[in-house]
Design a protein around this motif. Structure first.
Motif, short mmCIF file in Angstrom:
data_model
loop_
_atom_site.label_atom_id
_atom_site.label_comp_id
_atom_site.label_asym_id
_atom_site.label_seq_id
_atom_site.Cartn_x
_atom_site.Cartn_y
_atom_site.Cartn_z
N ALA A 71 4.69 -17.18 -15.84
CA ALA A 71 3.85 -17.40 -14.66
C ALA A 71 4.41 -16.68 -13.44
O ALA A 71 3.70 -15.94 -12.74
CB ALA A 71 3.72 -18.90 -14.38
N ARG A 72 5.71 -16.87 -13.18
CA ARG A 72 6.33 -16.20 -12.03
C ARG A 72 6.41 -14.69 -12.24
O ARG A 72 6.29 -13.91 -11.29
CB ARG A 72 7.72 -16.80 -11.78
CG ARG A 72 7.69 -18.11 -11.00
CD ARG A 72 8.91 -18.98 -11.25
NE ARG A 72 8.70 -19.86 -12.40
CZ ARG A 72 9.64 -20.64 -12.90
NH1 ARG A 72 10.85 -20.66 -12.35
NH2 ARG A 72 9.39 -21.42 -13.92
N SER A 73 6.59 -14.27 -13.48
CA SER A 73 6.64 -12.82 -13.77
C SER A 73 5.30 -12.16 -13.52
O SER A 73 5.22 -11.05 -12.99
CB SER A 73 7.08 -12.59 -15.22
OG SER A 73 8.37 -13.10 -15.46
N SER A 74 4.21 -12.84 -13.89
CA SER A 74 2.88 -12.26 -13.67
C SER A 74 2.56 -12.18 -12.19
O SER A 74 1.94 -11.21 -11.72
CB SER A 74 1.81 -13.09 -14.40
OG SER A 74 1.79 -14.42 -13.92
N VAL A 75 3.02 -13.17 -11.40
CA VAL A 75 2.86 -13.09 -9.94
C VAL A 75 3.66 -11.90 -9.41
O VAL A 75 3.20 -11.19 -8.50
CB VAL A 75 3.34 -14.41 -9.28
CG1 VAL A 75 3.41 -14.26 -7.76
CG2 VAL A 75 2.41 -15.54 -9.66
N ASN A 76 4.82 -11.69 -9.97
CA ASN A 76 5.66 -10.55 -9.57
C ASN A 76 4.94 -9.23 -9.79
O ASN A 76 4.91 -8.35 -8.91
CB ASN A 76 6.96 -10.59 -10.37
CG ASN A 76 8.01 -9.63 -9.86
OD1 ASN A 76 8.19 -9.48 -8.66
ND2 ASN A 76 8.70 -8.97 -10.78
N VAL A 77 4.30 -9.08 -10.95
CA VAL A 77 3.55 -7.85 -11.26
C VAL A 77 2.36 -7.70 -10.31
O VAL A 77 2.12 -6.61 -9.75
CB VAL A 77 3.05 -7.88 -12.72
CG1 VAL A 77 2.16 -6.67 -13.01
CG2 VAL A 77 4.22 -7.90 -13.69
N ASN A 78 1.64 -8.78 -10.10
CA ASN A 78 0.43 -8.72 -9.27
C ASN A 78 0.72 -8.40 -7.81
O ASN A 78 -0.18 -7.96 -7.08
CB ASN A 78 -0.34 -10.04 -9.36
CG ASN A 78 -0.91 -10.28 -10.74
OD1 ASN A 78 -1.15 -9.34 -11.49
ND2 ASN A 78 -1.12 -11.54 -11.10
N ASN A 79 1.96 -8.63 -7.37
CA ASN A 79 2.31 -8.35 -5.98
C ASN A 79 3.02 -7.00 -5.81
O ASN A 79 3.63 -6.75 -4.78
CB ASN A 79 3.18 -9.47 -5.42
CG ASN A 79 2.36 -10.67 -5.01
OD1 ASN A 79 1.76 -10.70 -3.94
ND2 ASN A 79 2.30 -11.67 -5.88
#
Length: 741
Positions: A324-332
C-alpha cells in the motif's frame, strides 16, 4: 560526461520528487505504524521504530527502487499470537520474548537471501495465499472493530471476536461511560472517511492521505475541548500511549526461552509470513514501476533481514515490504530508493517534534483505519473473483481461510498447499504424473536460428511445485526479446502458473519484448478465466479442442475476420490431402485443428499433430502447416535448407537438383524431385530471389498443392501471419510461372 556523473546528476534532479513522495508516504506510515503495533498488543512506538529502521536500512542495502519498508498487515496475527502466548498472560514480557523472535527472524531472512531463496513465494499456490491474506484481514477486523467502537478489553479467538461484533454494537446502547460513546463516534466517522475518501475528487484534498486526515481531525477534536475549557471525555485508556522520553525508554529482546518449541514456532511463522508478504509486494511494485525495472529479490531479502534484526534489538516490529505504501510512493513520482529513506526521516521528525499531539490520537481512530484495511483483505469480492477462476480454487481458498481462522497461519497455509496438491491429483486422476516427473528436467530453452526467437518448451506438468524451473529460464531471457512458450507437451498447467505468466507477459510487453503462449488449445478448462487450470484433453472423441478459447485462439479468430477468412477450432481427422507429401510418408498424422481457410477455400493454415518413430522411439509432434491447392499442375518437388532433411530425401530416391547460374542458392538449399528438367523450368530467377530473400521454410509440391511449414512446433500468431504472407507470395510466383509456360 561519465556514467557515474550522469547517475549523480539524475539522482540530484529527481531529489525534490523523492523528498515529496517520502513525505506523503510518511503521512500514511505514521498512523499505520501506530495502529499495527497496537493491533499486535505491542507498544505503539514499536511500529514507528520498524518503519524508521526499515526505511533507512533497506534504502541503503535493498535491491528494489520503489518499495517502502515498515511493519506489515500480514504479521499482525502472528505477532499478536506470539505476544499473548509467549508471555503466559504477561503482555509486556511476551513482547520482550517476541522481540527476540523478531531478531532471529531477521537472521533467518538474511540467510534466505544468501541462499538465493527469493523464489520462496513461488512454492505457494495463489489461491492458498489469497485464503491466508483473507484470514489475516478477518483477524485484524475481528480485534479492531471492538476497539473502534470503544471496547478496548475484548479478548478471545478470531472466530469468537467476530461473533461478538453484533452483541458489542448492541451493548453500546447501554454504555454509561461517555468515553465509549465518543470513541465509537470517532471510530465510525474515521471509518466513513476511509470508505468515502476516494470518491472526493478535489486535488488539494487528495494531497493528504485519508489516514492523515483522520489523525488531523481526531487531534483537532481533542484541542477543541481545551479551547472551550471543557473536560476531554476520553481518559488515557482510549488514547495512544507514547513514552515521555522515547529514546530513553527503548525495550530490549529477552532470549531466555530461545530453545522452547513455541518460541521456535513463532520464529518460523514470523519468517515465513514476512518473506511471503515482502516477496509478493516486491513483485507487485515491479509491475507499477514506470521504468520497468526488476528488483533483486535476494538482495532485498538480505536488507529486510538486517533491518528486522536491528528493529527487534531496538524494540521494533518486523520490517517487510509493504504494497500500500509502496504504491503511494510510485503514484507520487518517486524514482529511486531515496524516497524510502526520506519517509523514515520524516517519521523521526514527527515522533521527536509532535509527541504531545501523538498522545492525543484516539485508539478508535487507528482501529478504524485497520478495520478498513482488514476488510479490503477479506472483502467478499475476493471470493467472487476466485470463483470465476474455477470451483476448485474456491475449495483451496476456503480450506486455507477456515484452517487459519481455527488454528494458525502455518497450519492454514500448509493445509492450503496440501489441498491444492490433492485437488491436482484428483483432476488428473494420477499421482505418478507429479511424483515421477517432479525432479526431472522439464524445461527446454534455446534461441532459434531462424528469426532469433527464444523458444521454451514445457513437458509433463507445470504447477506451483515446479514453477520456479520455468521462471529460472524466463529470467535469463532479455525482456526486449520475443519468447514463444510452448505447453503442447505439457499435460497440466495450474492457476498459479497461469497467473505468474501474466506478470511476465506484462513485464516483457512494457520493455518492448513479448511472450506468446502456444500449445494450450488442446487443454480443457472449466472456466472462461485466463488464469484457469488447463488439463490436456483425451484424444479419443472428436470434441471441441477445449471448452473455452485460449488467448491464441481468440487472436486467431480475430485475425480470420481481419483477413476475411473462416476459422474452425475443432479437431478433425480429415487430413488425406497431406498423405502423399514426402514429409509425411514416414509420419503418422493424427488430426488437425485451429483451421484457417481463405474465402475461395484454396488456402488453409492449421495446427497438426503427428507421430514419428516407432515403439519406444515414438514421438508426438505438433506443428503448424499451410496447404495451398493450385489451379494448375506443377512438378513434384521438395525444397529445404541444405542438409536438414537430405538423408530422408535421399532414402526416398531423390537427389539434389542444381539450378544453373545460381551457386549460392544451390549451396544454401536442398532441392529434390523426380523430373529434374520440369523442376528447373519452374525455378525462375524471380522465384529463386524470393527464396533467398525470405526466411527458411520447408516447401513441398505434390503436383496439385503446396505444403509449407516453418518448424516442427506450433507457431505463434505473428509467425502464422508471416507464414500466410510467405505462402501467398510463393503461390502467386509459382502459378504465374506456370501460366507463362
Amino acid at each position: 560526461m561519465t556514467p557515474k556523473t550522469r547517475h549523480t546528476k539524475a539522482f540530484l534532479s529527481a531529489l525534490p520528487k523523492n523528498i515529496f513522495s517520502g513525505f506523503v508516504v510518511s503521512l500514511i506510515a505514521l498512523p499505520l505504524g501506530l495502529g499495527l503495533a497496537i493491533a499486535s498488543e505491542a507498544p505503539p512506538i514499536s511500529g514507528i521504530i520498524a518503519a524508521v529502521v526499515g526505511g533507512i536500512v533497506v534504502s541503503i542495502l535493498g535491491g528494489s527502487q520503489l518499495t517502502i519498508a515498515g511493519p506489515g498487515n500480514g504479521l499482525v496475527i502472528v505477532l499478536l499470537g506470539a505476544i499473548t502466548t509467549l508471555g503466559g498472560g504477561d503482555l509486556y514480557q511476551g513482547y520482550l520474548f517476541t522481540l527476540a523472535a523478531i531478531v532471529l527472524s531477521g537472521v533467518l531472512m538474511l540467510l534466505l537471501g544468501f541462499l538465493k531463496m527469493g523464489r520462496l513465494a513461488d512454492f505457494f499456490p495463489a489461491s492458498a495465499i489469497q485464503g491466508m491474506l483473507a484470514a489475516i484481514g478477518l483477524g485484524i477486523l475481528a480485534k479492531q472493530f471492538h476497539i473502534m467502537i470503544g471496547h478496548n478489553n475484548e479478548h478471545g479467538s478470531i472466530i469468537s471476536l467476530l461473533f461478538q461484533i453484533p452483541s458489542g454494537v448492541w451493548e453500546l446502547r447501554e454504555a454509561t461511560d461517555p468515553g465509549e460513546w465518543v470513541a465509537a463516534g470517532i471510530g465510525v466517522i474515521s471509518l466513513l472517511i476511509m470508505i468515502f475518501y476516494s470518491k472526493i475528487r478535489n486535488k488539494y484534498f487528495q494531497l493528504i492521505p485519508a489516514p492523515m486526515w483522520i489523525l488531523i481531525l481526531a487531534v483537532g477534536f481533542s484541542y477543541s475541548f481545551g479551547l472551550l475549557r471543557m473536560p476531554y471525555p476520553m481518559d488515557a485508556s482510549f488514547l495512544v500511549n507514547i513514552p515521555d522520553k522515547v529514546l530513553s525508554r527503548t525495550a530490549f529482546p529477552d532470549f531466555s526461552i530461545v530453545f522452547q518449541s513455541n518460541f521456535l514456532a513463532s520464529v518460523f511463522a514470523i519468517t515465513l509470513i514476512a518473506s511471503i508478504e515482502s516477496l509478493l509486494s516486491i513483485k507487485a511494485v515491479d509491475k507499477l514501476d514506470p521504468e520497468n525495472r526488476r528488483s533483486n529479490v535476494n538482495r532485498d531479502l538480505k536488507a529486510l533481514g538486517v533491518a528486522t534484526a536491528i528493529s527487534g534489538i531496538l524494540g521494533g516490529l518486523n520490517v517487510v515490504t509493504v504494497i500500500a505504501r509502496s504504491s503511494v510512493n510510485v503514484n507520487n513520482g518517486a524514482s529511486n530508493r531515496s524516497a524510502n529513506f526520506f519517509h523514515a526521516a520524516f517519521l523521526v521528525g514527527f515522533v521527536l517534534l509532535f509527541q504531545e499531539q501523538l498522545r492525543k490520537i484516539p485508539l478508535a481512530a487507528l482501529a478504524a483505519i485497520l478495520v478498513y484495511t482488514g476488510y479490503k483483505l477479506a472483502t467478499p469480492k475476493i471470493l467472487g473473483k476466485i470463483a470465476k477462476i474455477g470451483k476448485e480454487q474456491i475449495v483451496i481458498f476456503l480450506i486455507t481461510l477456515l484452517t487459519t481462522l481455527f488454528t494458525n497461519l502455518i497450519t492454514g497455509i500448509s493445509a492450503g498447499i496440501l489441498a491444492t496438491f490433492l485437488i491436482h491429483i484428483l483432476i488428473n486422476k494420477s499421482v505418478s504424473l507429479f511424483l515421477s516427473h517432479l525432479f526431472k528436467p522439464n524445461i527446454l530453452l534455446f534461441k532459434e536460428r531462424d528469426g532469433g526467437n527464444y523458444y521454451v518448451s514445457v513437458k509433463y506438468f507445470c504447477s506451483f511445485l515446479n514453477f520456479y524451473k520455468l521462471k529460472n529460464k524466463l529470467d535469463v531471457v532479455p525482456e526486449t526479446e520475443t519468447v514463444v512458450l510452448d505447453f503442447s507437451m505439457c499435460n497440466f498447467v495450474d492457476h498459479t502458473v497461469m497467473e505468474g505468466l501474466e506478470n511476465y507477459t506484462d513485464t516483457f510487453s512494457k520493455k518492448g519484448g513479448s511472450i506468446e503462449i502456444i500449445g494450450l488449445d488442446r487443454h480443457g478448462t472449466d472456466s472462461k478465466h485466463p488464469f484457469a487450470i488447463r488439463k490436456i484433453l483425451p484424444l479419443g472423441s472428436l470434441k471441441p479442442i477445449e471448452r473455452y478459447f485460449t488467448k491464441r485462439q481468440t487472436t486467431l479468430k480475430a485475425m480470420s475476420k481481419e483477413f476475411k477468412w473462416s476459422y474452425d477450432p475443432k479437431k478433425s481427422t480429415a487430413v488425406d490431402m497431406l498423405r502423399d507429401f514426402v514429409f509425411f510418408r514416414t509420419r503418422e498424422i493424427q488430426y488437425r485443428y485451429n483451421r484457417l481457410v481463405d474465402g475461395e477455400k484454396n488456402v488453409s493454415v492449421f495446427d497438426l499433430e503427428f507421430t514419428e518413430g516407432a515403439f519406444i522411439a515414438r514421438e508426438v509432434i505438433k506443428t503448424t502447416v499451410m496447404h495451398i491447392a493450385l489451379n494448375e499442375k506443377i512438378p513434384v518437388f521438395t525444397l529445404d535448407r541444405e542438409g536438414l532433411l537430405e538423408l530422408l530425401y535421399s532414402l526416398a530416391g531423390f537427389k539434389d537438383i542444381q539450378i544453373p547460374h545460381h551457386a549460392d542458392f544451390n549451396k544454401r538449399f536442398y532441392l529434390s524431385g523426380e523430373n529434374t528438367a520440369d523442376i528447373q523450368s519452374i525455378f525462375s530467377d524471380e522465384l529463386i530471389l524470393f527464396f533467398e530473400s525470405n526466411p527458411y521454410y520447408h516447401v513441398e509440391s505434390n503436383g496439385s498443392a503446396l505444403l509449407i511449414l516453418k518448424k516442427e512446433r506450433l507457431l505463434s500468431v505473428q509467425e502464422i501471419k508471416a507464414l500466410i504472407y510467405f505462402g501467398q507470395q510463393l503461390s502467386r510466383l509459382v502459378q504465374t510461372r506456370i501460366t507463362a509456360f
